[in-house]
Design a protein around this motif. Structure first.
Motif, PDB file in Angstrom:
ATOM      1  N   VAL A 115       0.839  -1.200   0.000  1.00 17.66           N
ATOM      2  CA  VAL A 115       0.000   0.000   0.000  1.00 17.66           C
ATOM      3  C   VAL A 115       0.875   1.252   0.000  1.00 17.66           C
ATOM      4  O   VAL A 115       0.665   2.186  -0.797  1.00 17.66           O
ATOM      5  N   ASP A 116       1.872   1.280   0.863  1.00 18.49           N
ATOM      6  CA  ASP A 116       2.750   2.454   0.946  1.00 18.49           C
ATOM      7  C   ASP A 116       3.497   2.686  -0.370  1.00 18.49           C
ATOM      8  O   ASP A 116       3.621   3.826  -0.841  1.00 18.49           O
ATOM      9  N   LYS A 117       3.970   1.597  -0.968  1.00 19.48           N
ATOM     10  CA  LYS A 117       4.786   1.744  -2.173  1.00 19.48           C
ATOM     11  C   LYS A 117       3.944   2.206  -3.356  1.00 19.48           C
ATOM     12  O   LYS A 117       4.355   3.095  -4.111  1.00 19.48           O
ATOM     13  N   VAL A 118       2.756   1.628  -3.521  1.00 27.98           N
ATOM     14  CA  VAL A 118       1.919   2.022  -4.657  1.00 27.98           C
ATOM     15  C   VAL A 118       1.460   3.471  -4.498  1.00 27.98           C
ATOM     16  O   VAL A 118       1.454   4.244  -5.463  1.00 27.98           O
ATOM     17  N   ARG A 119       1.105   3.862  -3.291  1.00 31.11           N
ATOM     18  CA  ARG A 119       0.735   5.264  -3.072  1.00 31.11           C
ATOM     19  C   ARG A 119       1.914   6.200  -3.354  1.00 31.11           C
ATOM     20  O   ARG A 119       1.743   7.281  -3.940  1.00 31.11           O
ATOM     21  N   ALA A 120       3.113   5.786  -2.955  1.00 34.90           N
ATOM     22  CA  ALA A 120       4.295   6.620  -3.200  1.00 34.90           C
ATOM     23  C   ALA A 120       4.560   6.762  -4.691  1.00 34.90           C
ATOM     24  O   ALA A 120       4.901   7.850  -5.178  1.00 34.90           O
ATOM     25  N   TRP A 121       4.410   5.666  -5.436  1.00 34.33           N
ATOM     26  CA  TRP A 121       4.584   5.739  -6.900  1.00 34.33           C
ATOM     27  C   TRP A 121       3.569   6.692  -7.521  1.00 34.33           C
ATOM     28  O   TRP A 121       3.905   7.487  -8.390  1.00 34.33           O
ATOM     29  N   ALA A 122       2.317   6.590  -7.071  1.00 31.77           N
ATOM     30  CA  ALA A 122       1.277   7.463  -7.617  1.00 31.77           C
ATOM     31  C   ALA A 122       1.569   8.925  -7.298  1.00 31.77           C
ATOM     32  O   ALA A 122       1.363   9.812  -8.143  1.00 31.77           O
ATOM     33  N   ASP A 123       2.058   9.207  -6.095  1.00 30.39           N
ATOM     34  CA  ASP A 123       2.363  10.584  -5.695  1.00 30.39           C
ATOM     35  C   ASP A 123       3.457  11.198  -6.569  1.00 30.39           C
ATOM     36  O   ASP A 123       3.493  12.422  -6.769  1.00 30.39           O
ATOM     37  N   LYS A 124       4.343  10.353  -7.100  1.00 30.93           N
ATOM     38  CA  LYS A 124       5.420  10.855  -7.963  1.00 30.93           C
ATOM     39  C   LYS A 124       4.921  11.217  -9.356  1.00 30.93           C
ATOM     40  O   LYS A 124       5.668  11.812 -10.149  1.00 30.93           O
ATOM     41  N   GLN A 125       3.664  10.833  -9.661  1.00 32.75           N
ATOM     42  CA  GLN A 125       3.067  11.082 -10.968  1.00 32.75           C
ATOM     43  C   GLN A 125       4.027  10.679 -12.096  1.00 32.75           C
ATOM     44  O   GLN A 125       4.513  11.522 -12.859  1.00 32.75           O
ATOM     45  N   PRO A 126       4.309   9.389 -12.206  1.00 30.96           N
ATOM     46  CA  PRO A 126       5.253   8.922 -13.220  1.00 30.96           C
ATOM     47  C   PRO A 126       4.771   9.230 -14.631  1.00 30.96           C
ATOM     48  O   PRO A 126       3.569   9.349 -14.883  1.00 30.96           O
ATOM     49  N   ASP A 127       5.718   9.356 -15.532  1.00 26.48           N
ATOM     50  CA  ASP A 127       5.396   9.608 -16.944  1.00 26.48           C
ATOM     51  C   ASP A 127       4.745   8.358 -17.530  1.00 26.48           C
ATOM     52  O   ASP A 127       5.383   7.320 -17.678  1.00 26.48           O
ATOM     53  N   LEU A 128       3.463   8.467 -17.875  1.00 23.48           N
ATOM     54  CA  LEU A 128       2.733   7.345 -18.460  1.00 23.48           C
ATOM     55  C   LEU A 128       2.339   7.629 -19.906  1.00 23.48           C
ATOM     56  O   LEU A 128       1.535   6.889 -20.495  1.00 23.48           O
ATOM     57  N   GLY A 247       5.294   2.941 -17.425  1.00 23.80           N
ATOM     58  CA  GLY A 247       5.449   4.108 -18.282  1.00 23.80           C
ATOM     59  C   GLY A 247       6.682   3.990 -19.160  1.00 23.80           C
ATOM     60  O   GLY A 247       7.455   3.026 -19.061  1.00 23.80           O
ATOM     61  N   PRO A 248       6.913   4.963 -20.023  1.00 26.38           N
ATOM     62  CA  PRO A 248       8.060   4.904 -20.941  1.00 26.38           C
ATOM     63  C   PRO A 248       9.397   4.653 -20.254  1.00 26.38           C
ATOM     64  O   PRO A 248      10.266   3.978 -20.812  1.00 26.38           O
ATOM     65  N   ASP A 249       9.567   5.194 -19.060  1.00 27.15           N
ATOM     66  CA  ASP A 249      10.826   5.008 -18.336  1.00 27.15           C
ATOM     67  C   ASP A 249      10.636   4.137 -17.092  1.00 27.15           C
ATOM     68  O   ASP A 249      11.500   4.115 -16.207  1.00 27.15           O
ATOM     69  N   GLY A 250       9.532   3.433 -17.010  1.00 26.78           N
ATOM     70  CA  GLY A 250       9.219   2.648 -15.821  1.00 26.78           C
ATOM     71  C   GLY A 250      10.080   1.413 -15.684  1.00 26.78           C
ATOM     72  O   GLY A 250      10.561   0.854 -16.683  1.00 26.78           O
ATOM     73  N   PRO A 251      10.299   0.940 -14.451  1.00 25.40           N
ATOM     74  CA  PRO A 251      11.173  -0.214 -14.218  1.00 25.40           C
ATOM     75  C   PRO A 251      10.636  -1.518 -14.788  1.00 25.40           C
ATOM     76  O   PRO A 251      11.418  -2.460 -15.026  1.00 25.40           O
ATOM     77  N   ALA A 252       9.328  -1.631 -15.018  1.00 25.00           N
ATOM     78  CA  ALA A 252       8.779  -2.876 -15.555  1.00 25.00           C
ATOM     79  C   ALA A 252       8.715  -2.877 -17.079  1.00 25.00           C
ATOM     80  O   ALA A 252       8.502  -3.924 -17.690  1.00 25.00           O
ATOM     81  N   THR A 253       8.910  -1.725 -17.694  1.00 24.81           N
ATOM     82  CA  THR A 253       8.726  -1.608 -19.142  1.00 24.81           C
ATOM     83  C   THR A 253       9.679  -2.470 -19.969  1.00 24.81           C
ATOM     84  O   THR A 253       9.241  -3.132 -20.914  1.00 24.81           O
ATOM     85  N   HIS A 255      10.864  -5.287 -19.577  1.00 23.88           N
ATOM     86  CA  HIS A 255      10.638  -6.727 -19.485  1.00 23.88           C
ATOM     87  C   HIS A 255       9.321  -7.155 -20.122  1.00 23.88           C
ATOM     88  O   HIS A 255       8.984  -8.340 -20.105  1.00 23.88           O
ATOM     89  N   ASN A 256       8.567  -6.212 -20.673  1.00 23.87           N
ATOM     90  CA  ASN A 256       7.236  -6.522 -21.186  1.00 23.87           C
ATOM     91  C   ASN A 256       7.072  -6.015 -22.611  1.00 23.87           C
ATOM     92  O   ASN A 256       7.698  -5.035 -23.019  1.00 23.87           O
ATOM     93  N   PRO A 257       6.213  -6.673 -23.397  1.00 21.56           N
ATOM     94  CA  PRO A 257       6.069  -6.312 -24.809  1.00 21.56           C
ATOM     95  C   PRO A 257       5.400  -4.964 -24.995  1.00 21.56           C
ATOM     96  O   PRO A 257       4.688  -4.480 -24.102  1.00 21.56           O
ATOM     97  N   PRO A 258       5.596  -4.324 -26.154  1.00 24.22           N
ATOM     98  CA  PRO A 258       4.911  -3.062 -26.441  1.00 24.22           C
ATOM     99  C   PRO A 258       3.396  -3.228 -26.303  1.00 24.22           C
ATOM    100  O   PRO A 258       2.834  -4.265 -26.660  1.00 24.22           O
ATOM    101  N   GLY A 259       2.764  -2.190 -25.783  1.00 23.68           N
ATOM    102  CA  GLY A 259       1.318  -2.244 -25.602  1.00 23.68           C
ATOM    103  C   GLY A 259       0.886  -2.721 -24.230  1.00 23.68           C
ATOM    104  O   GLY A 259      -0.311  -2.686 -23.908  1.00 23.68           O
ATOM    105  N   THR A 260       1.843  -3.154 -23.387  1.00 22.91           N
ATOM    106  CA  THR A 260       1.487  -3.664 -22.062  1.00 22.91           C
ATOM    107  C   THR A 260       0.864  -2.577 -21.195  1.00 22.91           C
ATOM    108  O   THR A 260      -0.073  -2.834 -20.436  1.00 22.91           O
ATOM    109  N   LEU A 261       1.356  -1.334 -21.298  1.00 25.12           N
ATOM    110  CA  LEU A 261       0.803  -0.245 -20.499  1.00 25.12           C
ATOM    111  C   LEU A 261      -0.673  -0.040 -20.824  1.00 25.12           C
ATOM    112  O   LEU A 261      -1.504   0.106 -19.917  1.00 25.12           O
ATOM    113  N   GLU A 262      -1.014  -0.038 -22.109  1.00 26.04           N
ATOM    114  CA  GLU A 262      -2.396   0.163 -22.504  1.00 26.04           C
ATOM    115  C   GLU A 262      -3.275  -0.997 -22.032  1.00 26.04           C
ATOM    116  O   GLU A 262      -4.411  -0.789 -21.565  1.00 26.04           O
TER     117      GLU A 262
END
Length: 273
Positions: A115-128, A247-253, A255-262
């Motif tokens: 919970v703390d980590k996901v809220r912290a990520w959201a607060d940073k407003q990552p580039d999506l 997001g474009p610069d996200g740590p999970a990007t 490792h995953n195929p294009p279109g995963t964010l959508e």
């Protein structure tokens, strides 16, 4: 040997597996060894049998029996495999005596931290990016994270279980001969919340690598109404966490195929609807 899903070094023999840890700051070798010993005693066959360990070596090493089967990640899981996966999870969550579970260290990844980590990520407003559906999912997810629902997840009203604390579908092996599922990779394991564990399995990003009917999986598991509601909210939390890392610069990007964010944006909106 290292496969694309591993975070450790594995040496495969005909009958034994030697696991050498690359990091051990969270007590990963001790967690794995403790879980394997408990499972060998109370749920033999569900996981590898522990053989020996050098927990204070550098790197720490655990030797265990080699399990037959292939990982379910990347596969189209058939109904028999889904039911076998549910049976394996049920056995894991019910076979270990409560006293033994209570003596375990808390799992490395657990509800309050999530919970703390996901809220912290959201607060940073990552580039999506600029996709309108992605932006809609972000707004909906942020609103849910700001509600009281995530806070209710941090206290478990039900008995704890031994959990993998990792929903990666690569941790589930399908055995064609015995028609069953076994579990691997216990380095983050420990005392955990059953609803959290099920939510992690249902929404781990590894689901995009294949087809696993998680609704069918959960339907095969006997859940009370309050527990089912907690699983639903843990699914929302997990899905939002992965979404924020894609997001474009996200740590999970990478490792995953294009279109995963959508696709993940669609998932978040579906779960929040």
């Amino acid at each position: 040997m290292v496969d694309r899903f591993s975070t450790h070094d594995i040496e495969l023999g005909d009958d034994l597996v030697i696991k050498r840890f690359r990091s051990w700051g969270r007590g990963e070798p001790q967690r794995e060894w403790a879980a394997l010993k408990l499972l060998a005693e109370h749920a033999p066959g569900l996981a590898a049998t522990p053989v020996r360990a050098a927990l204070d070596a550098c790197p720490p090493t655990v030797v265990m029996t080699r399990l037959p089967g292939r990982v379910l990640r990347g596969e189209h899981a058939m109904d028999e495999q889904v039911r076998a996966m549910a049976a394996a999870l049920d056995q894991l969550h019910h076979a270990i005596p409560a006293q033994a579970v209570a003596a375990l260290e808390p799992a490395a990844w657990r509800p309050a931290a999530a919970v703390d980590k996901v809220r912290a990520w959201a607060d940073k407003q990552p580039d999506l990016g600029d996709d309108s559906l992605v932006r809609q999912a972000f707004r909906a997810g942020v609103a849910w994270l700001a509600s009281s629902a995530p806070d209710r997840l941090t206290t478990n009203p039900l008995p704890p279980v031994l959990g993998l604390a990792d929903g990666n579908h690569a941790n589930y092996l399908w055995d064609d001969q015995e028609r069953r599922v076994r579990l691997v990779d216990w380095e983050d394991s420990g005392r955990s919340d059953r609803a959290f564990e099920l939510g992690e399995v249902a929404e781990h990003i590894s689901r995009v690598d294949g087809i696993l009917d998680v609704e069918r999986l959960l339907a095969c598991i006997d859940l009370s109404q309050p527990e089912a509601e907690r699983v639903r909210d843990f699914r929302r939390l997990s899905a939002m966490g992965w979404f924020l890392m894609l997001g474009p610069d996200g740590p999970a990007t990478p490792h995953n195929p294009p279109g995963t964010l959508e696709l993940q944006a669609e998932r978040v909106l579906h779960l929040l609807s």
